[in-house]
Every structure is written in C-alpha cells, then in structure tokens.
Design a protein around this motif. Sequence first.
Motif, PDB file in Angstrom:
ATOM      1  N   ARG A 100       0.821  -1.215   0.000  1.00 26.54           N
ATOM      2  CA  ARG A 100       0.000   0.000   0.000  1.00 26.54           C
ATOM      3  C   ARG A 100       0.852   1.261   0.000  1.00 26.54           C
ATOM      4  NH1 ARG A 100      -5.612  -0.933   3.281  1.00 26.54           N
ATOM      5  NH2 ARG A 100      -6.671  -1.908   1.522  1.00 26.54           N
ATOM      6  N   GLY A 101       1.958   1.229   0.699  1.00 27.64           N
ATOM      7  CA  GLY A 101       2.858   2.384   0.702  1.00 27.64           C
ATOM      8  C   GLY A 101       3.366   2.688  -0.702  1.00 27.64           C
ATOM      9  N   ARG A 102       3.676   1.666  -1.459  1.00 30.52           N
ATOM     10  CA  ARG A 102       4.147   1.865  -2.832  1.00 30.52           C
ATOM     11  C   ARG A 102       3.022   2.351  -3.735  1.00 30.52           C
ATOM     12  NH1 ARG A 102       7.701  -3.236  -1.906  1.00 30.52           N
ATOM     13  NH2 ARG A 102       9.722  -2.246  -1.573  1.00 30.52           N
ATOM     14  N   VAL A 103       1.835   1.809  -3.549  1.00 24.55           N
ATOM     15  CA  VAL A 103       0.679   2.298  -4.323  1.00 24.55           C
ATOM     16  C   VAL A 103       0.459   3.770  -3.999  1.00 24.55           C
ATOM     17  CG1 VAL A 103      -1.841   2.147  -4.545  1.00 24.55           C
ATOM     18  CG2 VAL A 103      -0.454   0.067  -4.628  1.00 24.55           C
ATOM     19  N   MET A 133      10.738   0.105  -7.488  1.00 23.66           N
ATOM     20  CA  MET A 133       9.731  -0.443  -6.595  1.00 23.66           C
ATOM     21  C   MET A 133       8.806  -1.418  -7.293  1.00 23.66           C
ATOM     22  SD  MET A 133       7.408   2.868  -5.706  1.00 23.66           S
ATOM     23  CE  MET A 133       6.252   3.553  -6.873  1.00 23.66           C
ATOM     24  N   PRO A 134       8.589  -2.563  -6.636  1.00 26.61           N
ATOM     25  CA  PRO A 134       7.534  -3.444  -7.118  1.00 26.61           C
ATOM     26  C   PRO A 134       6.200  -2.868  -6.637  1.00 26.61           C
ATOM     27  CG  PRO A 134       8.637  -4.411  -5.226  1.00 26.61           C
ATOM     28  CD  PRO A 134       9.330  -3.114  -5.534  1.00 26.61           C
ATOM     29  N   VAL A 135       5.204  -2.926  -7.473  1.00 21.12           N
ATOM     30  CA  VAL A 135       3.880  -2.421  -7.094  1.00 21.12           C
ATOM     31  C   VAL A 135       2.899  -3.579  -7.258  1.00 21.12           C
ATOM     32  CG1 VAL A 135       2.069  -0.735  -7.592  1.00 21.12           C
ATOM     33  CG2 VAL A 135       4.475  -0.091  -7.872  1.00 21.12           C
ATOM     34  N   ARG A 136       2.146  -3.838  -6.193  1.00 12.79           N
ATOM     35  CA  ARG A 136       1.167  -4.918  -6.217  1.00 12.79           C
ATOM     36  C   ARG A 136      -0.158  -4.412  -5.668  1.00 12.79           C
ATOM     37  NH1 ARG A 136       5.389  -6.509  -4.111  1.00 12.79           N
ATOM     38  NH2 ARG A 136       6.711  -8.266  -4.361  1.00 12.79           N
ATOM     39  N   ASP A 141       0.746  -6.817 -10.676  1.00  9.18           N
ATOM     40  CA  ASP A 141       2.030  -7.006 -10.022  1.00  9.18           C
ATOM     41  C   ASP A 141       3.084  -6.589 -11.045  1.00  9.18           C
ATOM     42  OD1 ASP A 141       4.238  -7.821  -8.589  1.00  9.18           O
ATOM     43  OD2 ASP A 141       3.599  -9.912  -8.380  1.00  9.18           O
ATOM     44  N   PHE A 142       3.672  -5.403 -10.849  1.00 10.90           N
ATOM     45  CA  PHE A 142       4.641  -4.898 -11.813  1.00 10.90           C
ATOM     46  C   PHE A 142       5.757  -4.176 -11.087  1.00 10.90           C
ATOM     47  CE2 PHE A 142       1.208  -1.841 -11.392  1.00 10.90           C
ATOM     48  CZ  PHE A 142       1.858  -0.620 -11.215  1.00 10.90           C
ATOM     49  N   LEU A 156       1.080   6.156 -19.513  1.00 10.35           N
ATOM     50  CA  LEU A 156       0.437   5.138 -18.680  1.00 10.35           C
ATOM     51  C   LEU A 156       1.128   3.791 -18.851  1.00 10.35           C
ATOM     52  CD1 LEU A 156      -3.376   5.925 -19.003  1.00 10.35           C
ATOM     53  CD2 LEU A 156      -1.731   6.791 -17.356  1.00 10.35           C
ATOM     54  N   GLU A 157       1.781   3.589 -19.988  1.00 12.43           N
ATOM     55  CA  GLU A 157       2.489   2.337 -20.225  1.00 12.43           C
ATOM     56  C   GLU A 157       3.682   2.177 -19.285  1.00 12.43           C
ATOM     57  OE1 GLU A 157       0.895   4.041 -22.615  1.00 12.43           O
ATOM     58  OE2 GLU A 157      -0.469   2.371 -22.996  1.00 12.43           O
ATOM     59  N   HIS A 158       4.147   3.246 -18.671  1.00 11.93           N
ATOM     60  CA  HIS A 158       5.230   3.130 -17.704  1.00 11.93           C
ATOM     61  C   HIS A 158       4.823   2.248 -16.531  1.00 11.93           C
ATOM     62  CE1 HIS A 158       6.999   7.178 -19.195  1.00 11.93           C
ATOM     63  NE2 HIS A 158       7.629   6.160 -19.763  1.00 11.93           N
ATOM     64  N   PHE A 159       3.532   2.143 -16.278  1.00 13.23           N
ATOM     65  CA  PHE A 159       3.070   1.311 -15.167  1.00 13.23           C
ATOM     66  C   PHE A 159       1.873   0.447 -15.556  1.00 13.23           C
ATOM     67  CE2 PHE A 159       1.368   5.565 -14.762  1.00 13.23           C
ATOM     68  CZ  PHE A 159       0.013   5.370 -14.550  1.00 13.23           C
ATOM     69  N   GLY A 160       1.878  -0.028 -16.780  1.00 16.99           N
ATOM     70  CA  GLY A 160       0.890  -1.035 -17.163  1.00 16.99           C
ATOM     71  C   GLY A 160      -0.217  -0.594 -18.095  1.00 16.99           C
ATOM     72  N   GLY A 161      -0.398   0.696 -18.305  1.00 17.19           N
ATOM     73  CA  GLY A 161      -1.386   1.172 -19.268  1.00 17.19           C
ATOM     74  C   GLY A 161      -2.706   1.608 -18.660  1.00 17.19           C
TER      75      GLY A 161
END
Length: 182
Positions: A100-103, A133-136, A141-142, A156-161
């Motif tokens: 959650r901290g990463r989100v 940072m891994p983000v879940r 999960d990226f 947006l593609e930097h983090f999945g679109g």
Amino acid sequence: MTWSPIDRIDQALLSLEFAIKLMNYVALGKINKEDLDCGTLVHLPGGNLSFGKSTFHTYDDLIHASENLYSQALAASAVAMETALQGAGIPNNPNDRSDRGRVRSLVYMIRSAFAHDLQVPTWEVRGPYAQKMPVRFGRHDFYIDMKTLDGQPLSLEHFGGPVVFWDLMHEVRAWICEASGL
C-alpha cells in the motif's frame, strides 16, 4: 459544495469513463461531425455563449479534441485520487515499502506529473521517490524504476497502461472505503 473522498473518486471515475467512451466513439467514426459542429447558443445565468459552425475543420480535429479531453480526465483523476487519499487521512510516505505504501507513492507521483503540466505531464522524481519499486494491488504485479523516469513525459504504459490506471482508481476507492469504515 463539499465532496467526501469517495465522492471525489466517483466523480473522477464518471468523467474518465465519459472521456474514454467519447474518444472511442470519435475514433470509430460514430459521431457525425456536422451534427456536433453546428452553431450553438448556450444560455447561462451570467450571459450567453455562442459557438460558431465548423470549429472543428476536419474529423481529425474531433479526434485530437477527444484525446485532449481524455488526457484532462486522467489529470483530474490523478488529482482526485491524491486529494481523496489525503482527505481520508491516508498519508504519503515514500519510505513505506509495503504494497500500500508503494501504491500511495505511485499515486502521488502520477498526480505530481500532471500538476506541473496538464498538456505534457512529466515525471519529476526526486529524493526518496527515486527508487525501484515493485507495485502490487488487485490483479496487478509490476515493477517500476521511478529514477529512470525522471524528466520523461508520463505514459500510462510506464506502469501497465490504461487498464492499470482504471484499476488503480478502484483500488484507491476501496482503500478509502476501508479506512472510512464504509
């Protein structure tokens, strides 16, 4: 009017959905340029606004306008997420390495990119945010290397679109509901 954190997210979701649908309809040629681009008089309490005929010279002008509206809806959504999280008492701490901290840090960084320039949002990654940072969350999960994004136009593609952004908004909404006891 005072909006609750949930109201902010819900209104941002509505605006983003509208912008996506409009952009899709325009891209598919489902909007008749002549019907939309006619002379229009809008009656307002402080006066009237009049828009002339053929403001959009080509159908491509409609496409570009719908893409701009989509970008503005993304910006408003990013700001709404950050404001809603703050309003729900969920602080941002770039040193929080939990999922959650990463989100939370990702939401802040997206909002910051849009805050500096709505037309060309740019990553500005400094200090403790310059991290790998891994983000879940949810079904996502990226991995994102924020340091390498500094100075680059946000994509947006930097983090999945777009799907990940949409799901991020729903994740933030659920988090706020949980924090608020809803």
